[in-house]
Design an enzyme around this catalytic site. Structure first.
Site, PDB file in Angstrom:
ATOM      1  N   LYS A  96       5.240  -2.103   8.175  1.00 47.93           N
ATOM      2  CA  LYS A  96       6.244  -1.235   7.567  1.00 47.93           C
ATOM      3  C   LYS A  96       7.588  -1.954   7.558  1.00 47.93           C
ATOM      4  O   LYS A  96       8.134  -2.278   8.614  1.00 47.93           O
ATOM      5  CB  LYS A  96       6.334   0.067   8.371  1.00 47.93           C
ATOM      6  CG  LYS A  96       7.251   1.130   7.825  1.00 47.93           C
ATOM      7  CD  LYS A  96       7.092   2.387   8.685  1.00 47.93           C
ATOM      8  CE  LYS A  96       7.979   3.522   8.226  1.00 47.93           C
ATOM      9  NZ  LYS A  96       7.776   4.743   9.042  1.00 47.93           N
ATOM     10  N   ILE A 118       0.809  -1.227   0.000  1.00 46.71           N
ATOM     11  CA  ILE A 118       0.000   0.000   0.000  1.00 46.71           C
ATOM     12  C   ILE A 118       0.838   1.271   0.000  1.00 46.71           C
ATOM     13  O   ILE A 118       0.293   2.367  -0.100  1.00 46.71           O
ATOM     14  CB  ILE A 118      -0.977   0.027   1.201  1.00 46.71           C
ATOM     15  CG1 ILE A 118      -0.215  -0.149   2.527  1.00 46.71           C
ATOM     16  CG2 ILE A 118      -2.050  -1.021   1.038  1.00 46.71           C
ATOM     17  CD1 ILE A 118      -1.106   0.013   3.754  1.00 46.71           C
ATOM     18  N   GLU A 176       5.203   3.051  -0.435  1.00 50.86           N
ATOM     19  CA  GLU A 176       6.641   2.905  -0.605  1.00 50.86           C
ATOM     20  C   GLU A 176       7.285   4.263  -0.414  1.00 50.86           C
ATOM     21  O   GLU A 176       6.749   5.289  -0.857  1.00 50.86           O
ATOM     22  CB  GLU A 176       6.958   2.359  -1.994  1.00 50.86           C
ATOM     23  CG  GLU A 176       8.425   2.046  -2.226  1.00 50.86           C
ATOM     24  CD  GLU A 176       8.665   1.270  -3.515  1.00 50.86           C
ATOM     25  OE1 GLU A 176       9.836   0.996  -3.816  1.00 50.86           O
ATOM     26  OE2 GLU A 176       7.678   0.944  -4.208  1.00 50.86           O
ATOM     27  N   ASP A 205       8.815  16.317  10.845  1.00 51.52           N
ATOM     28  CA  ASP A 205       8.447  16.075   9.448  1.00 51.52           C
ATOM     29  C   ASP A 205       6.924  16.051   9.295  1.00 51.52           C
ATOM     30  O   ASP A 205       6.363  15.182   8.621  1.00 51.52           O
ATOM     31  CB  ASP A 205       9.050  14.770   8.940  1.00 51.52           C
ATOM     32  CG  ASP A 205       9.004  14.662   7.411  1.00 51.52           C
ATOM     33  OD1 ASP A 205       8.870  15.712   6.748  1.00 51.52           O
ATOM     34  OD2 ASP A 205       9.095  13.543   6.883  1.00 51.52           O
ATOM     35  N   LEU A 210       9.028  -0.239   2.494  1.00 53.97           N
ATOM     36  CA  LEU A 210       7.709  -0.580   1.963  1.00 53.97           C
ATOM     37  C   LEU A 210       6.677  -0.689   3.080  1.00 53.97           C
ATOM     38  O   LEU A 210       7.042  -0.946   4.232  1.00 53.97           O
ATOM     39  CB  LEU A 210       7.768  -1.926   1.223  1.00 53.97           C
ATOM     40  CG  LEU A 210       8.799  -2.059   0.098  1.00 53.97           C
ATOM     41  CD1 LEU A 210       8.876  -3.510  -0.362  1.00 53.97           C
ATOM     42  CD2 LEU A 210       8.440  -1.155  -1.063  1.00 53.97           C
TER      43      LEU A 210
END
Length: 319
Positions: free
Chosen positions: A57, A33, A35, A156, A40
């Protein structure tokens, strides 16, 4: 996802369930789902509870090929200490001993703010309902208040890292995710390393763009504005030619909307490295007044505009 594609998560070449690592056998893999630079993300169901969806993950190995990525270790250490309704929940950590790859299992969220914004902009061509914006923003601030109260700074924050739960008990609940760049911070603030860069450029604070080595927890105003307008507020062209280059276009986009910073409002402005070395470029396009209200289409007298403008004020840091 069929077994033929499960090698990306199992690390093995045999497609049989019986040859999967023991930890993986508790899941039914559905598909890939996502990347990113870290690795991934796969969607899975827990076999013992088919109603429970999990996002797994998988991290790439460290650049030198020696052991687990420091990004993964940092994320695990922080998430194991975090427990809040508006922060993503780490369910489990798995190691594949065949190739020493690392996997983090999270509660699966069907949506993120980037997807929601894009859907309203490109598919339905309609603004997000103001009550929905208010609910999303309140939950985001609630999660951030928890993180900052525990001396954690995300570093972030952007729409793609803010998840929204789909159908189920937590439908509509916001989850702050992706703590790979997160840090514990303290007072006084620790400076960035010489070539340290934090936050995706469209959401990077002007003091960082001007060469400051310190940063604060302020960033939500950009996301609030994007929920209102369905596009990034400061969409500058990033320069990548050298390590830590001067990002003139990004600063110009900020000054165009918020007006040019002045020493009267920002006394420590003259201490920032790029303010001196690149002053001629910065002063090339001087914007004297804010154009924020015309960009976000809010009345300057509305409570929403008052909140947004305060979130986007130039703030002087004390070093």
């Amino acid at each position: 996802m069929g077994d033929g594609n499960s090698r990306g998560i199992s690390g093995g070449n045999n497609n049989s369930n019986s040859n999967r690592p023991e930890w993986l056998q508790q899941y039914d893999l559905i598909g890939k789902i996502g990347e990113g630079t870290y690795g991934l993300v796969f969607l899975a169901k827990i076999k013992s509870n088919r109603s429970k969806s999990i996002a797994i993950k998988k991290f790439k190995q460290s650049k030198d090929g020696d052991g687990v990525s420091p990004t993964a270790i940092r994320e695990i250490m922080l998430l194991r200490e975090i427990n809040h309704e508006n922060v993503v929940k780490l369910v489990n950590v798995h190691i594949n001993h065949v190739d020493m790859s690392l996997y983090l299992a999270f509660d699966y969220a069907e949506h993120d703010l980037y997807e929601i914004i894009r859907h309203h902009r490109d598919k339905v061509n309609q603004a997000i309902n103001p009550y929905t914006v208010k609910a999303l923003l309140w939950q985001l601030l609630n999660g951030l208040n928890y993180l900052h109260s525990n001396w954690i700074i995300h570093r972030d924050l952007k729409p793609s890292n803010i998840l929204v739960m789909g159908e189920g008990e937590e439908q509509g609940v916001v989850k702050i995710a992706d703590f790979g760049l997160a840090r514990i911070y303290q007072a006084p603030l620790k400076p960035l390393s010489e070539n340290g860069v934090v936050v995706t450029i469209w959401y990077r604070a002007p003091e960082l763009l001007l060469g400051a080595k310190h940063y604060t927890s302020a960033v939500v105003g950009c996301i609030f504005a994007e929920l209102l307008t369905l596009k990034p507020l400061f969409q500058g062209q990033e320069v990548k030619a050298t390590p830590n280059p001067f990002q003139l276009d990004q600063l110009d986009k900020i000054f165009r909307v918020l007006g040019h910073p002045t020493q009267e409002k920002w006394p420590t402005l003259v201490n920032l490295p790029h303010w001196h070395s690149d002053l001629q470029h910065i002063q090339g396009h001087k914007y004297d007044s804010t154009g924020l209200y015309s960009v976000v289409h809010l009345s300057p007298k509305s409570p929403a505009y008052d909140l947004l403008s305060k979130m986007l004020e130039y703030v002087a840091l004390s070093f």
